[in-house]
Design a protein around this motif. Structure first.
Motif, PDB file in Angstrom:
ATOM      1  N   LEU A  15      -5.173   8.073   2.225  1.00  0.00           N
ATOM      2  CA  LEU A  15      -5.395   7.556   1.059  1.00  0.00           C
ATOM      3  C   LEU A  15      -3.964   7.672   0.214  1.00  0.00           C
ATOM      4  O   LEU A  15      -3.764   8.867  -0.502  1.00  0.00           O
ATOM      5  N   ASN A  16      -3.253   6.808   0.315  1.00  0.00           N
ATOM      6  CA  ASN A  16      -1.926   6.838  -0.738  1.00  0.00           C
ATOM      7  C   ASN A  16      -2.137   6.649  -2.216  1.00  0.00           C
ATOM      8  O   ASN A  16      -3.176   6.229  -2.489  1.00  0.00           O
ATOM      9  N   LYS A  17      -1.098   6.884  -2.796  1.00  0.00           N
ATOM     10  CA  LYS A  17      -1.193   6.908  -4.340  1.00  0.00           C
ATOM     11  C   LYS A  17      -2.206   7.504  -5.017  1.00  0.00           C
ATOM     12  O   LYS A  17      -2.869   7.251  -5.911  1.00  0.00           O
TER      13      LYS A  17
ATOM     14  N   GLN B 260      -5.169   2.263  -0.378  1.00  0.00           N
ATOM     15  CA  GLN B 260      -4.951   2.930  -1.911  1.00  0.00           C
ATOM     16  C   GLN B 260      -6.251   2.547  -2.562  1.00  0.00           C
ATOM     17  O   GLN B 260      -6.758   2.086  -2.498  1.00  0.00           O
TER      18      GLN B 260
ATOM     19  N   LYS C 276      -5.142  12.937   1.590  1.00  0.00           N
ATOM     20  CA  LYS C 276      -4.577  12.241   0.162  1.00  0.00           C
ATOM     21  C   LYS C 276      -3.162  12.714   0.046  1.00  0.00           C
ATOM     22  O   LYS C 276      -2.753  13.654   0.436  1.00  0.00           O
TER      23      LYS C 276
ATOM     24  N   ILE D  68      -3.580   3.049   6.335  1.00  0.00           N
ATOM     25  CA  ILE D  68      -3.216   3.600   4.804  1.00  0.00           C
ATOM     26  C   ILE D  68      -4.121   2.778   3.938  1.00  0.00           C
ATOM     27  O   ILE D  68      -3.905   1.381   3.987  1.00  0.00           O
TER      28      ILE D  68
ATOM     29  N   ALA E 247      -7.853   7.557  -8.318  1.00  0.00           N
ATOM     30  CA  ALA E 247      -7.922   8.092  -6.766  1.00  0.00           C
ATOM     31  C   ALA E 247      -9.072   8.980  -6.332  1.00  0.00           C
ATOM     32  O   ALA E 247      -9.658   8.794  -5.559  1.00  0.00           O
TER      33      ALA E 247
ATOM     34  N   VAL F 184       0.731  -0.970  -0.001  1.00  0.00           N
ATOM     35  CA  VAL F 184      -0.042   0.024  -0.043  1.00  0.00           C
ATOM     36  C   VAL F 184       1.027   1.386  -0.066  1.00  0.00           C
ATOM     37  O   VAL F 184       0.380   2.391  -0.491  1.00  0.00           O
ATOM     38  N   GLY F 185       2.087   1.032   0.444  1.00  0.00           N
ATOM     39  CA  GLY F 185       3.295   2.309   0.387  1.00  0.00           C
ATOM     40  C   GLY F 185       3.402   2.594   1.825  1.00  0.00           C
ATOM     41  O   GLY F 185       3.750   3.834   1.921  1.00  0.00           O
TER      42      GLY F 185
ATOM     43  N   SER G 257       0.593  11.520  -2.062  1.00  0.00           N
ATOM     44  CA  SER G 257       1.259  10.635  -2.974  1.00  0.00           C
ATOM     45  C   SER G 257       2.768  10.710  -2.434  1.00  0.00           C
ATOM     46  O   SER G 257       3.568  11.410  -2.632  1.00  0.00           O
TER      47      SER G 257
END
Ligand code: GDP
Length: 316
Positions: free
Chosen positions: A189-191, A166, A222, A164, A197, A58-59, A224
């Motif tokens: 909300l990653n990415k 995505q 949000k 987290i 998105a 998910v980052g 990135s």
């Protein structure tokens, strides 16, 4: 406590990185050696403990690297414990990845802890957190992968839990609705750079708003992480939550909850280890014929009796 450990601890407390890492390894493998140290060092835990969880991929690690950079630029120190041997945070540093290494300085400490496959969080981490807090890190970040059900242990020991997400569509929304993520204080909300998105954000935001607790509506930030966009907003959200928690007396309440949880977990974890050992021993001493003939409940009662006998013997 031996003279050598005392010296090592003193060096660690003076900020020596190598000694800090060594103390952590010792706590991992020989925690009882530190009993005297932890009893003599009376200090309120003042570091803010942040849990970061979410499914693999998910980052989390990418985001933590951004978070460290932002916190450092604001002059705050941070220690990261990754309960995930595959975490590329420290791995990245070892491999010399420039982006990851750039944010490593004297105000940052990384450590990944190996976890046995059947153990979601080794109890020694509680002592390691206390130790890191004695080193006066402003923040201690615990990175924990959590597929499906969010790990409840991490929510018991952290002041802020960040979940987290995505942008995936379809079944994922249904899973969220089923309440899988309700433990988060802040959602990310990653990415957010991905094309789907915006739609995902619109769908998920109302679900997260329903998770309101008292006066706190968990924000959905949000981010990135590949470009560290939105990280400042995330740090602001963390600050807001800490301020809210302080104003409601939740922070001190959480510290107490943490203590109760940790003691129970240490007792249970150790007891489970002993119990498993005795069960194995007792069952391996039963001959094959008896094992085949005896009903399960009869064997259970016999083994339970032995387990209790052994525990009583340990206590006297
Ligand atoms: P972890 O397993 O949760 O720690 O995830 P990682 O940090 O290792 O990231 C998994 C993958 O997602 C990597 O290939 C990252 O480059 C990628 N990734 C992380 N953050 C972002 C982001 O904000 N946008 C995009 N497009 N990819 C990202």
């Amino acid at each position: 406590m031996g003279q050598d450990i005392r010296e090592l601890i003193n060096k660690a407390l003076s900020g020596d990185r190598y000694s800090i890492a060594k103390v952590i390894t010792l706590i991992e493998y020989e925690p009882y050696k530190f009993k005297e140290f932890f009893s003599s060092y009376v200090k309120e835990v003042s570091s803010i403990i942040i849990g970061i969880t979410g499914p693999p991929g998910v980052g989390k690690s990418t985001l933590i690297n951004c978070l460290i950079r932002e916190l450092r630029s604001q002059g705050r120190s941070v220690a990261v414990l990754a309960i995930d041997p595959s975490s590329p945070i420290s791995g990245g540093a070892l491999l010399g990845d420039r982006v990851r290494v750039r944010c490593v300085d004297e105000g940052v400490f990384f450590r990944s802890l190996s976890t046995p496959p059947n153990e979601e969080m080794p109890w020694k981490i509680y002592l390691i957190i206390d130790f890191l807090s004695m080193l006066n890190f402003d923040y201690i970040i615990i990175e924990q992968p959590g597929a499906g059900q969010i790990n409840t242990k991490v929510s018991n020991i952290t002041d802020v839990l960040i979940v987290i997400l995505q942008p995936l569509l379809g079944d994922d929304i249904q899973m969220l609705k089923a309440g899988l993520t309700e433990l988060g204080d802040i959602y990310v909300l990653n990415k957010a750079d991905l094309p789907q998105a915006e739609l995902y954000y619109t769908l998920v935001k109302p679900i997260i708003q329903e998770l309101k607790r008292d006066d706190w509506i968990p924000p959905l930030v949000k981010v990135s992480s590949i470009s560290c966009r939105g990280i400042k907003e995330l740090v602001d959200a963390i600050d807001r939550f800490i301020m809210y928690s302080r104003s409601k007396g939740l922070l001190s309440k959480k510290k107490l909850i943490r203590k109760v949880f940790e003691v129970s977990d240490i007792v249970l974890s150790n007891l489970e280890g002993v119990v498993r050992e005795v069960i194995k021993e007792e069952l391996s001493s039963v001959n094959k014929e008896e094992l085949t003939k005896k009903p399960v409940l009869a064997l259970y009662e016999e083994v339970l009796g032995k387990v209790l006998q052994r525990i009583c013997r340990c206590l006297t």
